[in-house]
Design an enzyme around this catalytic site. Structure first.
Site, short mmCIF file in Angstrom:
data_model
loop_
_atom_site.label_atom_id
_atom_site.label_comp_id
_atom_site.label_asym_id
_atom_site.label_seq_id
_atom_site.Cartn_x
_atom_site.Cartn_y
_atom_site.Cartn_z
N ASP A 236 44.09 53.38 45.63
CA ASP A 236 43.71 52.33 46.58
C ASP A 236 42.78 52.94 47.62
O ASP A 236 42.54 54.16 47.61
CB ASP A 236 44.96 51.70 47.23
CG ASP A 236 44.73 50.22 47.58
OD1 ASP A 236 43.84 49.93 48.39
OD2 ASP A 236 45.43 49.36 47.01
N ASP A 259 37.80 54.70 47.28
CA ASP A 259 37.19 53.37 47.24
C ASP A 259 36.49 53.26 45.89
O ASP A 259 35.58 54.05 45.61
CB ASP A 259 36.19 53.28 48.41
CG ASP A 259 35.40 51.97 48.38
OD1 ASP A 259 35.43 51.27 47.35
OD2 ASP A 259 34.76 51.67 49.39
N ALA A 287 42.03 46.19 41.40
CA ALA A 287 41.48 46.03 42.76
C ALA A 287 40.38 44.96 42.75
O ALA A 287 39.53 44.94 41.86
CB ALA A 287 40.91 47.35 43.26
N GLY A 288 40.43 44.09 43.72
CA GLY A 288 39.41 43.05 43.80
C GLY A 288 39.41 42.46 45.20
O GLY A 288 40.40 42.56 45.92
N ALA A 296 24.95 28.48 50.35
CA ALA A 296 23.88 28.42 51.36
C ALA A 296 24.17 29.36 52.53
O ALA A 296 23.24 29.88 53.15
CB ALA A 296 23.73 26.98 51.86
N TYR A 351 32.66 35.51 43.88
CA TYR A 351 33.94 35.91 43.26
C TYR A 351 34.03 35.38 41.82
O TYR A 351 34.36 36.12 40.89
CB TYR A 351 35.07 35.35 44.12
CG TYR A 351 36.47 35.72 43.69
CD1 TYR A 351 36.97 37.00 43.89
CD2 TYR A 351 37.32 34.77 43.12
CE1 TYR A 351 38.27 37.33 43.53
CE2 TYR A 351 38.61 35.08 42.75
CZ TYR A 351 39.09 36.36 42.96
OH TYR A 351 40.38 36.68 42.59
N THR A 386 50.88 36.49 47.03
CA THR A 386 50.57 37.86 47.46
C THR A 386 49.95 37.80 48.86
O THR A 386 49.63 36.71 49.35
CB THR A 386 49.52 38.52 46.54
OG1 THR A 386 48.25 37.89 46.75
CG2 THR A 386 49.89 38.45 45.08
P1 NAD Z 1 45.52 41.98 47.47
O1 NAD Z 1 44.39 41.75 48.40
O2 NAD Z 1 46.90 41.66 47.92
O3 NAD Z 1 45.48 43.49 46.93
C1 NAD Z 1 44.29 44.07 46.46
C2 NAD Z 1 44.38 45.57 46.59
O4 NAD Z 1 43.12 46.11 46.14
C3 NAD Z 1 44.58 46.02 48.03
O5 NAD Z 1 45.62 46.98 48.11
C4 NAD Z 1 43.23 46.59 48.41
O6 NAD Z 1 43.30 47.62 49.39
C5 NAD Z 1 42.72 47.10 47.06
N1 NAD Z 1 41.26 47.25 47.07
C6 NAD Z 1 40.36 46.36 47.52
N2 NAD Z 1 39.13 46.88 47.43
C7 NAD Z 1 39.25 48.12 46.93
C8 NAD Z 1 38.35 49.17 46.64
N3 NAD Z 1 37.05 49.03 46.87
N4 NAD Z 1 38.82 50.33 46.13
C9 NAD Z 1 40.15 50.48 45.91
N5 NAD Z 1 41.06 49.53 46.18
C10 NAD Z 1 40.62 48.37 46.69
O7 NAD Z 1 45.15 41.18 46.15
P2 NAD Z 1 46.09 40.59 45.00
O8 NAD Z 1 46.37 39.18 45.32
O9 NAD Z 1 47.19 41.51 44.69
O10 NAD Z 1 45.02 40.58 43.82
C11 NAD Z 1 44.86 41.64 42.90
C12 NAD Z 1 43.80 41.23 41.88
O11 NAD Z 1 44.16 39.99 41.28
C13 NAD Z 1 42.42 41.05 42.49
O12 NAD Z 1 41.45 41.52 41.58
C14 NAD Z 1 42.33 39.55 42.65
O13 NAD Z 1 41.00 39.13 42.64
C15 NAD Z 1 43.09 39.07 41.43
N6 NAD Z 1 43.64 37.71 41.56
C16 NAD Z 1 44.64 37.42 42.48
C17 NAD Z 1 45.13 36.11 42.55
C18 NAD Z 1 46.23 35.71 43.49
O14 NAD Z 1 46.63 34.54 43.50
N7 NAD Z 1 46.78 36.60 44.29
C19 NAD Z 1 44.61 35.12 41.72
C20 NAD Z 1 43.60 35.45 40.83
C21 NAD Z 1 43.14 36.76 40.74
#
Ligand code: NAD
Length: 445
Positions: A236, A259, A287-288, A296, A351, A386
């Site tokens: 992370d 990162d 990670a996302g 716009a 996204y 989450t």
């Molecule tokens: P979250 O924001 O709770 O956790 C994401 C984690 O990724 C965090 O710990 C953050 O620090 C880490 N992260 C972000 N950028 C980073 C980087 N550049 N390098 C390393 N780590 C990094 O998100 P989540 O809800 O647990 O989602 C996890 C994944 O699931 C994401 O890819 C998100 O797009 C996808 N997702 C989530 C949902 C939802 O409902 N929660 C729905 C669809 C998709």
């Protein structure tokens, strides 16, 4: 994060009022907190039905029995329909008849799995239409059964891939499949796999990298993989070092504060994996980030940040690991896509582009890596409870979590279950695919 509506619906006086004003009454889903067991269906009853000419029935009976299931006499926990013989409209009628007869016997929190012939453009047009028709059938069935907490899915399979059905049946008919519904997967023999697949899915001895592992879905995935015996590298951002260190300690893994979008991360990560483990078996690109803005108003940096983290970083890490030969044979890669990547979403052009891109990415990688037995798949979560979704305003959040067949949000563990299944040897027949874990969300349905 418990579901208040489920609780209120159980209250003696208020429950009926809540239902009378038309609010949903979701079924509390039965989930497993345990690791895989050799006989997951021990206390379960199953019904196995078949259409004329079906070719998977004896394999299915064998899997269900070896997994501990007993034939149902009354209520049915697991309903498997072997419809691989379906070629004509009359065959579809046979499927209707069986379900019409038996549907009321399906227990709350039950599972339905329909085994179908693959949709193949080389089939005669009516047979191709019928194979696709079965998908529509299952998706509608899942919607009808969802309010009772039942999930219904379809797996298509060719006769030559029948030996790859076992793991698929165990997952889609098991407690791990509580929030995956209305999905169609194809079980193929494309990715190389050992001739004898292990009966139980264990990840003992495997090295797994999970990005974004400090919280949310990534944390649940790291925990779940570790529960199956994998040695997890929990990665992370440096700002999450404290949480990350605590997670890694708890699951007996290794923390790695990087990162993923930093230019030198692929090289640093490759060095870390090589020096500490000599390679890697499982990579979960979880990670996302979101940077929501209507197009716009979206600044170039908001576009770039999302595409850099959600897409380019993943491709760069995989390339480095492939170039250095770090990904081991029979490896597993899972990318975290999103329902937004399938349906699109207001204010999420950046996204949704990145998440849809991952669907194309895994399909292309799957083809390239099949000869080494490495599978690439994407998982598309719907509304999961989450920290990311906690930030959504209350009303939007409440609507988001109800707009699915199960009328509730998923848990990070639900996503972790699907990811973990895809990382097991038993999922070797699934590659290049995107599976939603969304309670059959109505968005993009
Ligand atoms: P979250 O924001 O709770 O956790 C994401 C984690 O990724 C965090 O710990 C953050 O620090 C880490 N992260 C972000 N950028 C980073 C980087 N550049 N390098 C390393 N780590 C990094 O998100 P989540 O809800 O647990 O989602 C996890 C994944 O699931 C994401 O890819 C998100 O797009 C996808 N997702 C989530 C949902 C939802 O409902 N929660 C729905 C669809 C998709």
């Amino acid at each position: 994060m418990s579901d208040t509506l489920i609780k209120i619906n159980r209250w003696p006086v208020i429950g009926p009022v809540v239902r009378a004003i038309g609010l949903p009454n979701p079924t509390e889903l039965h989930r497993s907190a345990d690791p895989y067991v050799a006989q997951p269906f021990l206390s379960k009853s199953f019904l196995l039905a078949r259409t004329e000419g079906a070719y998977a029935s004896s394999r299915l009976a064998d899997v269900l029995q070896r997994a501990g299931g007993r034939e149902a006499t009354e209520s049915v926990d697991i309903f498997v329909m072997d419809a691989t013989g379906c070629r004509t409209v009359a065959d579809l009628r046979a499927v209707y008849s069986v379900f019409h007869e038996e549907i009321r016997r399906i227990a709350r929190n039950g599972r339905v799995l329909l085994i179908a012939p693959p949709v193949d453009s080389t089939l005669d047009p009516v047979a191709a239409a019928v194979a696709r028709g079965l998908e529509g059938f299952v998706r509608s069935l899942a919607k009808e059964l969802g309010r009772r907490g039942v999930t219904a899915n379809l797996a298509s399979v060719q006769p030559q891939s029948l030996d790859r059905l076992d793991g698929v049946v165990r997952f889609f008919c098991g407690p791990q499949c509580a929030y995956v519904s209305g999905q169609a997967v194809h079980v193929s023999a494309e990715a190389n796999a050992p001739a004898a697949l292990p009966l139980t899915a264990t990840l003992a001895g495997k090295v797994a990298l999970v990005t974004g592992a400090a919280r949310g879905i990534g944390l649940a995935t790291a925990e779940r993989l570790a529960q199956e015996g994998a040695k997890v590298v929990a990665l992370d951002i440096p700002a999450s070092t404290d949480e990350l260190t605590a997670v890694a300690k708890r699951i007996g893994g290794s923390p790695l504060a990087l990162d993923i979008a930093a230019p030198d991360t692929p090289a640093q990560l490759a060095r870390f994996l090589k020096e500490n483990f000599g390679g890697v078996d499982i990579v979960v690109h979880n990670a996302g980030v979101t940077r929501d803005r209507t197009l716009a108003k979206m600044e170039a940096r908001q576009w770039e940040q999302v595409l850099d983290i959600n897409l380019s970083a993943i491709a760069a890490i995989d390339k480095r690991m492939q170039d250095e030969g770090l990904m081991r044979e029979s490896g597993r890669v899972v990318c975290m896509s999103s329902i937004s990547g399938i349906a699109g979403n207001f204010g999420q052009t950046n996204y949704a582009t990145s998440k849809a891109a991952l669907i194309g990415y895994v399909a292309a990688q799957a083809r390239l890596q099949a000869s080494r037995g490495i599978t690439f798949n994407a998982v598309a979560p719907g509304f999961i409870e989450t920290p990311m979704t906690q930030k959504v305003p209350f009303m939007t959040r409440e609507i988001g979590r109800r707009l699915n067949s199960l009328a509730q949000g998923g848990k990070p563990r639900d996503v972790a279950e699907l990811v973990t299944f895809l990382c097991t040897p038993g999922a070797c027949g699934i590659s290049g695919q995107t599976i939603r874990v969304c309670g059959q969300g109505l968005m993009g349905a």
